[in-house]
Motif scaffolding. Structure first.
Motif, PDB file in Angstrom:
ATOM      1  N   ILE A  48      33.612  32.698  30.966  1.00  9.78           N
ATOM      2  CA  ILE A  48      34.465  33.848  30.634  1.00  9.78           C
ATOM      3  C   ILE A  48      34.820  34.631  31.893  1.00  9.78           C
ATOM      4  O   ILE A  48      35.975  35.025  32.090  1.00  9.78           O
ATOM      5  CB  ILE A  48      33.767  34.739  29.592  1.00  9.78           C
ATOM      6  CG1 ILE A  48      33.706  34.006  28.250  1.00  9.78           C
ATOM      7  CG2 ILE A  48      34.482  36.071  29.439  1.00  9.78           C
ATOM      8  CD1 ILE A  48      32.840  34.683  27.217  1.00  9.78           C
ATOM      9  N   THR A  52      38.622  34.911  33.350  1.00  8.08           N
ATOM     10  CA  THR A  52      39.208  36.241  33.518  1.00  8.08           C
ATOM     11  C   THR A  52      39.681  36.443  34.954  1.00  8.08           C
ATOM     12  O   THR A  52      40.773  36.958  35.188  1.00  8.08           O
ATOM     13  CB  THR A  52      38.178  37.319  33.140  1.00  8.08           C
ATOM     14  OG1 THR A  52      37.714  37.084  31.807  1.00  8.08           O
ATOM     15  CG2 THR A  52      38.762  38.706  33.228  1.00  8.08           C
ATOM     16  N   CYS A  86      35.872  41.623  28.671  1.00  4.81           N
ATOM     17  CA  CYS A  86      34.836  41.107  29.575  1.00  4.81           C
ATOM     18  C   CYS A  86      33.974  42.250  30.101  1.00  4.81           C
ATOM     19  O   CYS A  86      32.745  42.141  30.161  1.00  4.81           O
ATOM     20  CB  CYS A  86      35.502  40.337  30.714  1.00  4.81           C
ATOM     21  SG  CYS A  86      34.374  39.517  31.838  1.00  4.81           S
ATOM     22  N   MET A 130      29.882  40.200  34.755  1.00  2.00           N
ATOM     23  CA  MET A 130      31.002  40.248  33.813  1.00  2.00           C
ATOM     24  C   MET A 130      31.673  41.619  33.819  1.00  2.00           C
ATOM     25  O   MET A 130      32.904  41.710  33.791  1.00  2.00           O
ATOM     26  CB  MET A 130      30.526  39.910  32.396  1.00  2.00           C
ATOM     27  CG  MET A 130      30.289  38.457  32.159  1.00  2.00           C
ATOM     28  SD  MET A 130      29.756  38.125  30.462  1.00  2.00           S
ATOM     29  CE  MET A 130      31.250  38.502  29.541  1.00  2.00           C
TER      30      MET A 130
END
Length: 173
Positions: A48, A52, A86, A130
């Motif tokens: 992720i 992103t 995120c 993240m």
């Protein structure tokens, strides 16, 4: 869409740290498993964050004028939403695992297996990464104020003056 505030992310992390600590205290008291994510979750978190970042770099390259083709506005909006999601998910994961680490540190000398503590530390680090990636990519998606009205020095035919001179993104006409 409003920009994220790092203070809000910090508040979310602190609240989730308290909830994670309380949950860990209760699960330890009743001899249940510690509520930490499995190591395979790191793969998902990394995927992720990388996705992103890649999408954010595409938007940044277009914003800085390095791409000749027009950027799809839906892609830009999805990138912004993914960046915010995120960051929020990272704050939740960071807070939850910090709460677990706080409780596990108290039990450090009583446990023979320190694997849960290290796993919670790694998961908290993944959540921090993240959150940082989300905040950075959100910054990539911002349009400079001079681009909102056509840039500085562009003549406004309605007023006969140059746009961007003393004007902001919001005009109170």
């Amino acid at each position: 869409m409003k920009a994220m505030r790092p203070l809000l992310l910090a508040i979310i992390a602190v609240v989730l740290a308290a909830i994670g600590w309380l949950t860990t205290v209760l699960t330890t008291r009743y001899s249940m498993a510690t509520p930490v994510l499995p190591p395979s979750a790191l793969i998902t978190m990394g995927f992720i964050a990388v996705l992103t970042l890649i999408m954010g770099i595409r938007v940044l390259r277009w914003r800085n004028g390095k791409k000749k083709t027009m950027l799809n506005p839906i892609l830009a909006a999805r990138t912004l939403i993914l960046a915010q999601a995120c960051a929020y998910a990272g704050a939740v994961l960071l807070g939850w695992h910090v709460g677990i680490v706080i409780e596990q540190l108290r039990l450090w000398s009583f446990r023979s297996d320190q694997g849960i503590l290290w796993l919670a530390l790694i998961m908290g680090g993944g959540g921090l990464i993240m959150a940082i990636v989300g905040l950075v990519v959100e910054r990539f998606c911002r349009i400079p104020p001079e681009d909102l009205e056509g840039g500085p020095g562009v003549r406004d035919p309605r007023r006969g003056e140059a746009k961007g001179e003393g004007e902001y993104a919001y005009r109170g006409d």
